[in-house]
Design a protein around this motif. Structure first.
Motif, mmCIF file in Angstrom:
data_model
loop_
_atom_site.group_PDB
_atom_site.id
_atom_site.type_symbol
_atom_site.label_atom_id
_atom_site.label_comp_id
_atom_site.label_asym_id
_atom_site.label_seq_id
_atom_site.Cartn_x
_atom_site.Cartn_y
_atom_site.Cartn_z
ATOM 1 N N ASP A 198 50.627 -64.102 12.786
ATOM 2 C CA ASP A 198 50.203 -63.076 11.827
ATOM 3 C C ASP A 198 51.109 -63.052 10.600
ATOM 4 N N LEU A 199 52.406 -63.235 10.825
ATOM 5 C CA LEU A 199 53.382 -63.087 9.748
ATOM 6 C C LEU A 199 53.710 -64.398 9.047
ATOM 7 N N ASP A 217 58.699 -52.857 5.065
ATOM 8 C CA ASP A 217 59.082 -54.264 4.937
ATOM 9 C C ASP A 217 60.182 -54.463 3.897
ATOM 10 N N ALA A 257 58.575 -57.332 12.481
ATOM 11 C CA ALA A 257 57.240 -57.425 13.068
ATOM 12 C C ALA A 257 56.694 -56.072 13.488
ATOM 13 N N SER A 258 57.251 -54.986 12.943
ATOM 14 C CA SER A 258 56.783 -53.644 13.295
ATOM 15 C C SER A 258 55.982 -53.061 12.145
ATOM 16 N N GLU A 259 54.829 -52.501 12.455
ATOM 17 C CA GLU A 259 54.022 -51.886 11.412
ATOM 18 C C GLU A 259 54.616 -50.562 10.945
ATOM 19 N N TYR A 319 56.901 -55.757 19.128
ATOM 20 C CA TYR A 319 56.238 -56.207 17.905
ATOM 21 C C TYR A 319 54.767 -55.797 17.858
ATOM 22 N N ASN A 320 54.295 -55.547 16.638
ATOM 23 C CA ASN A 320 52.872 -55.298 16.394
ATOM 24 C C ASN A 320 52.178 -56.525 15.840
ATOM 25 N N TYR A 321 52.975 -57.437 15.250
ATOM 26 C CA TYR A 321 52.415 -58.637 14.621
ATOM 27 C C TYR A 321 53.013 -59.875 15.287
ATOM 28 N N THR A 322 52.169 -60.826 15.598
ATOM 29 C CA THR A 322 52.637 -62.078 16.187
ATOM 30 C C THR A 322 53.248 -62.960 15.106
#
Length: 354
Positions: free
Chosen positions: A246-247, A210, A204-206, A240-243
């Motif tokens: 989001d993912l 990936d 979940a990290s920008e 995390y940057n994305y919930t």
């Protein structure tokens, strides 16, 4: 709020030790359990957390937040996503507790099982095994940095149900008098399944690649523990940057592929299989914010920096090492020569020749 774990014996900073699973004082070698943080004072055992909490001036900025080290008073400049780091002046491990509360508090963590020394040796061994890598790379003497990082992941529990229709054939060939007969039987095949998937990880990290993070799997969930801040002491950690919402499209596509592969594998014993209809639906059940251990390796080679990742639990290493054109040419030439010899031997055994 800055949290630093202090040794009750000598007052030095304590770090999480992957060998013992406890907090370790490298100065006097005192250890303390993570869960209970027990200390012995005047013959009485009391449970308390061995850390010093200080009220720190915190300035909020669009790019960075400012904290103060309890040890030396230095200002700690961190990125907004950082939750654990080290003081760049005195080297003390620092946990930024206010960034680990509420929705930012992880549910699970897998503590590091491999320490830095073990990670360095494992990486050097991995480099030496590269058959097609340049000789200079194989010596593994250009490690620029080895950083222990807790990477934020979401672990998904999902339920899927799917069905597929396929046109299949069974082909049989047999002799009938002076003729060779080919018999083809046609079938309309239907399969359906309800499948449950537990704790499928997605980073979940920008900041993290990936593809690199996906290749670090699998993680051994037998080491999965309820989150506790002392595990972060001595390492870098990000939030995390994305919930999970989001993912979800990404994990949805991934699990749909799993389900389709399972359904296709259930169609066996046919000569040909042609799927002409499929329906797969994915339902999320739970998503757990989890920190997973990763060693990031920066390696200098020929004026370029190559980045590799090591699973901090299993030791699995992923990344793209440089390749030696000379070794590739020699390998290809060897394979070609070997194939030529094999073909020639077969031809001789069959009575032919070149």
């Amino acid at each position: 709020m800055v949290v630093q774990y202090k040794c009750p014996c000598c007052g030095a900073d304590m770090k999480f030790d992957s060998n013992t699973g406890k907090l370790l004082c490298e100065s006097c070698e005192y250890t303390s359990d993570i869960d209970t943080m027990k200390r012995n004072e005047e013959g009485n055992t009391t449970s308390s957390e061995e850390y010093s909490n200080a009220t720190n001036s915190t300035s909020y900025d669009s790019e960075v937040n400012q904290y103060v080290c309890n040890n030396c008073g230095a200002v700690l400049i961190t990125e907004p996503d950082t939750t654990a780091t080290t003081c760049s002046f005195c080297g003390a491990p620092v946990v930024l507790a206010d960034r680990l509360s509420g929705e930012s508090s992880p549910y699970y963590i897998i503590p590091f099982q491999i320490n830095k020394e073990q990670a360095v040796q494992a990486f050097k061994k991995w480099c030496k095994n590269g058959r097609l890598t340049p000789k200079g790379f194989m010596t593994a003497d250009r490690i620029k940095s080895m950083t222990g990082l807790y990477v934020p992941f979401w672990l998904y529990d999902l339920h899927s149900n799917g069905e597929i229709n396929a046109a299949c054939t069974r082909v049989r060939t047999f002799d009938q008098g002076d003729y060779i007969v080919t018999e083809t039987q046609h079938y309309n095949v239907y399969r359906s399944a309800d499948l449950n998937y537990l704790k499928i990880p997605v980073d979940a990290s920008e900041k993290m690649n990936d593809e690199l993070m996906d290749k670090l799997e699998p993680f051994d969930y037998s080491n999965l523990k309820a989150f506790n801040m002392p595990y972060l002491a001595g390492y870098i950690a990000e939030k995390y940057n994305y919930t999970d919402k989001d993912l979800f499209p990404r994990i949805q596509n991934r699990v749909a592929e799993y389900a389709e592969t399972y359904l296709r594998s259930s169609i066996a014993g046919y000569t040909t299989v042609n799927v002409f209809n499929k329906r797969i639906h994915i339902n999320p059940r739970n998503a757990y914010y989890t920190l997973l251990p990763v060693w990031l390796v920066a390696y200098d080679y020929q004026d370029s920096e190559h980045v590799f990742a090591m699973n901090g639990e299993t030791g699995k290493i992923v990344g793209r090492p440089p390749l030696s054109k000379g070794k590739i040419a020699a390998w290809f030439g060897g394979v070609t020569a070997a194939s030529f010899v094999i073909i020639k031997i077969i031809a001789l055994l069959m009575g032919g020749g070149f």
